[in-house]
Design a protein around this motif. Structure first.
Motif, short mmCIF file in Angstrom:
data_model
loop_
_atom_site.label_atom_id
_atom_site.label_comp_id
_atom_site.label_asym_id
_atom_site.label_seq_id
_atom_site.Cartn_x
_atom_site.Cartn_y
_atom_site.Cartn_z
N GLY A 137 44.56 25.45 86.21
CA GLY A 137 43.21 24.83 85.90
C GLY A 137 42.93 24.20 84.58
N THR A 138 43.89 24.31 83.42
CA THR A 138 43.55 23.72 82.42
C THR A 138 43.95 22.35 82.14
OG1 THR A 138 44.33 25.88 81.26
CG2 THR A 138 44.33 23.91 79.88
N PRO A 139 43.02 21.44 81.73
CA PRO A 139 43.41 20.01 81.77
C PRO A 139 44.00 19.60 80.57
CG PRO A 139 40.87 20.42 81.02
CD PRO A 139 41.42 21.87 81.52
N ARG A 140 44.74 18.86 80.71
CA ARG A 140 45.54 18.48 79.76
C ARG A 140 45.70 16.83 79.62
NH1 ARG A 140 48.04 22.67 77.12
NH2 ARG A 140 48.34 24.64 78.44
N LEU A 141 46.01 16.34 78.47
CA LEU A 141 46.22 15.02 78.29
C LEU A 141 47.74 14.88 77.92
CD1 LEU A 141 45.21 11.99 78.35
CD2 LEU A 141 44.90 12.21 75.63
N VAL A 142 48.53 13.98 78.45
CA VAL A 142 49.96 14.04 78.25
C VAL A 142 50.48 12.61 78.26
CG1 VAL A 142 50.72 16.23 79.54
CG2 VAL A 142 50.73 13.99 80.54
N GLY A 143 51.61 12.40 77.05
CA GLY A 143 51.89 11.08 77.09
C GLY A 143 53.30 11.18 78.00
N VAL A 144 53.33 10.01 78.79
CA VAL A 144 54.41 9.87 79.99
C VAL A 144 55.53 8.94 79.61
CG1 VAL A 144 54.81 9.95 82.42
CG2 VAL A 144 52.64 11.12 81.31
N GLU A 145 56.67 9.36 79.99
CA GLU A 145 57.61 8.38 79.93
C GLU A 145 58.52 8.27 80.95
OE1 GLU A 145 60.40 7.75 76.54
OE2 GLU A 145 58.93 8.62 75.05
#
Length: 737
Positions: free
Chosen positions: A252-260
């Motif tokens: 349930g932890t929200p995360r912001l990720v950079g995606v390639e």
């Protein structure tokens, strides 16, 4: 003879075919080996294989380049050789030796390249299952690179190359991929994960080995799914994409990720594995949180929550740009009573008071007012005015409301006033920097006048301040160049005998001409130049006394004025300065007298113990300007004082003021009762001398006897030392108790 087609004839042919097949596979493996080694060599990470005690068995070119040595020079060397911190090197060696087979070692360490400064790196190590001596694979990554939003182009190429090679070399490079700090995976056309490294499991908060077969889109937050579907369509069309995406981890932890997202462009293995591309996920959550915190710190005071100086400057610039002709009051205030709270109740009470003042300012301020804390106990108020004439009323209203505040922790109401300087837009400028500078200049002038003063900026303030700064610079140069000089005013007794003199400082500046000591000494005390200036005066006085002694003369005691600031904590301390000078010039201590101003020195913390130490050294101490301060008999009895100098203001009024006569008579009686010498300064007329003699005063100083003399003129007054008399020995002096 074996018949053709028989089992015996078929065996050699099958053996030849098997040999040709094995030779072909061996040739292919040998051909692929340089390419695989090249991928490792050009990896963006530092990759190493180490043995016992951290000795390097293999290392890629990136590692050699960072350490600044040839790659071949690394082999056999312990990695600890490049760890500059011995404690860190020991921890690394111990933790590496204690590493179990399935648990990775993660830590931060510094490596120092040859001839360069240390580089902060993140280490991840795995122990290999091997026969014989244990071995470990190490991957090190620059922490700065990890925190960047995008990897360098070279790093992305290496990562893409690693992903594309997983089909043929997954077994040999699984340890390397497992050590990547970023999440790495292979995806099929439905976003199903065919492979996921340990970092991707950690990022998505699932047990290791359970991601394969799950769809990546399951972890995309609902708000990010439309964008993900768009980028996924581009991947299926053979286009790489980079973007940011909100994820929800399994816990349930929200995360912001950079995606390639990187498509498979060679088609190799797609039919066998179903992989259509690879994904690289980099966790940006902490980075974005840190950026938000830094942004908040950059524009907000952490103690009070008010805007800080930079935020104020930007907002004021915006307001001025929107309405350049609108009247704006910029009020810079400094709390007058704040330091008493800090010193009496501690810093925590001071911080609580600052928060109370901030809350009160919020209640007092209007909805459009801009409030800021500029540091320490200084605040800023910006208010729009209908009429510039309202500025004075705003300042007075603020003063009335702030006059009674209860200091937290102090437990009682206290008066808390403020000094202030204020400027007006557009009268004093149309730029934020001009208005803030004008308000600060007015505040500086208000502080010089008295606590509680509020001044509207005037152009003359800046001119005077600039002149003072120029004079300060000239004074600093004059001290360094030894361009100042001492003059000597004789002190005499009732019979006209020379009993001493006072050294007085003079400065004739080439640019400004003669500068009043009252002016430049005040500048020196405000700026801290009083310390080198005071040291120069003391040394010059001691040097001159020694010169007169060496010339065979008999100089009386020489008095030197001390500034109260010379009793502050300095290096070297005042006592050490004087002891050193007496020893350097072989000067008897009783030939030096130090004059201390009564109204300034008594409140100085630690002054009385220093005075006692100076008296113990043998130096004579005189209380200057006596009668203008608040000395009591009890205080005088505690001080190691040898002489009272009656202030010239009382001497000037002796003929017209009965109270002046009473003060002088009392001072003389106090001196006699305490066994102290007394001297009247500022004697300018014969009538003043007659009254002083009538009151019983025995020693004097002033223009009636002599103006201050240059060293050569004063020397003419000095008697010659008698035969057999020692340096510094002299006839009994009238001022000796």
């Amino acid at each position: 003879m074996t018949a053709p087609g028989s089992p015996a004839a078929e065996d050699p042919r099958r053996l030849e075919r098997e040999i040709r097949r094995l030779r072909h596979e061996l040739d292919a493996a040998v051909h692929a080996l340089p390419h695989l080694r090249q991928m490792v060599q050009f990896s963006g990470d530092l990759l190493l294989l180490v043995g016992p005690a951290g000795r390097i068995l293999e290392a890629n070119a990136r590692c050699a380049a960072l350490l600044g040595v040839p790659q071949t020079a690394l082999y056999g060397q312990p990695l600890q050789r490049w760890i500059p911190n011995p404690g860190q090197a020991l921890v690394f060696e111990q933790r590496l030796a204690g590493l179990a087979g399935g648990d990775p070692l993660r830590m931060e360490l510094d490596l120092a390249p040859e001839g360069g400064g240390p580089v902060a790196l993140e280490l991840e190590a795995h122990r290999l299952d091997a026969v014989g001596d244990p071995r470990w694979t190490l991957a090190l990554r620059d922490i700065g690179e990890r925190r960047q939003l995008q990897s360098s182009e070279a790093a992305r190429q290496v990562q893409a190359a690693l992903i594309s090679s997983l089909r043929s070399s997954e077994g040999r490079y699984r340890e390397l991929v497992a050590q990547l700090a970023d999440g790495l995976g292979q995806l099929d056309a439905s976003t199903r994960l065919l492979f996921a490294n340990p970092a991707l499991h950690r990022l998505l908060a699932v047990p290791e080995g359970t991601l394969e077969g799950r769809r990546l889109v399951e972890f995309v937050a609902p708000a990010g799914r439309p964008a993900f579907e768009q980028y996924w369509g581009a991947l299926l069309a053979g286009q790489a994409r980079q973007f940011e995406l909100p994820l929800l981890a399994a816990d349930g932890t929200p995360r912001l990720v950079g995606v390639e997202l990187m498509p498979r462009t060679d088609g190799v293995g797609e039919r066998e594995s179903g992989a259509v591309g690879s994904v690289l996920l980099r966790d940006l959550t902490e980075l974005r949180r840190a950026v938000a915190d830094l942004t908040d710190l950059a524009f907000r005071d952490p103690l009070t929550g008010l805007a800080n100086a930079e935020a104020t400057r930007r907002e004021l610039e915006r307001r001025l740009a929107e309405a350049p002709d609108r009247a704006q009051l910029v009020l810079w205030l400094d709390l007058d009573g704040f330091r008493r709270v800090n010193h009496s109740f501690g810093r925590a009470a001071g911080d609580a008071l600052l928060r109370t003042v901030s809350d009160w300012l919020r209640q007092w301020a209007g909805p459009r007012d801009l409030l800021a804390r500029l540091g320490g106990d200084e605040f800023l108020v910006v208010r729009e005015l209908l009429d510039p004439a309202q500025a004075e009323a705003v300042v007075q209203d603020l003063r009335r409301h702030l006059a009674q505040l209860e200091a937290p922790e102090a437990g009682a109401a206290m008066w808390l006033g403020f000094s202030a300087g204020y400027s007006l837009a557009p009268t004093h400028g149309r730029q934020a920097e001009d208005l803030l500078q004008a308000a600060a200049t007015a505040l500086a002038r208000a502080r010089e006048i008295a606590p509680g003063t509020a001044l509207l900026y005037e152009q003359a303030f800046t001119s005077e301040l600039r002149q003072e700064m120029a004079l300060e610079a000239r004074l600093s140069q004059a001290i360094a160049a030894g361009s100042l000089r001492l003059v000597y005013q004789p002190q005499q007794d009732a019979q006209g005998r020379l009993v001493g003199c006072e050294a007085l400082l003079r400065w004739n500046d080439p640019v400004h001409g003669p500068v009043s000591p009252a002016h430049f000494v005040a500048i020196a005390e405000r700026t801290g130049l009083i310390h080198p200036l005071g040291q120069w005066v003391l040394e010059e006085a001691c040097r001159q006394q020694r010169a007169w002694l060496d010339a065979g003369l008999q100089p009386p005691r020489l008095a030197v004025n001390l500034s109260p600031r010379q009793f502050e904590c300095t290096l070297p301390p005042l006592l050490d300065q004087i002891a050193t000078l007496l020893a350097r010039y072989r000067l008897p201590a009783d030939l030096l007298e130090l004059e201390i101003t009564e109204s300034c020195i008594l409140p100085m913390a630690g002054a009385i113990p220093q005075m006692e130490a100076l008296a113990a050294l043998g130096v004579r101490l005189a209380l200057d300007d006596f009668g203008t301060g608040y000395s009591s008999l009890e205080v005088l009895n505690r001080l190691s004082i040898h002489k009272l100098k009656i202030d010239q203001s009382f001497v000037a009024d002796l003929q017209t003021s009965q109270s002046a006569r009473m003060i002088v008579r009392t001072a003389l009686a106090m001196g006699e009762g305490l066994g102290l010498a007394t001297l009247a300064e500022g004697v300018e007329t014969e009538a003043q001398l007659a009254v002083l003699q009538e009151l019983g005063c025995q020693t004097y100083q002033g223009y009636w006897f002599s103006r201050p003399l240059e060293a050569d003129a004063y020397r003419a007054l000095l008697p010659t030392r008698g035969a057999g008399q020692q340096d510094g020995a002299s006839a009994p002096r009238a001022d000796a108790p």
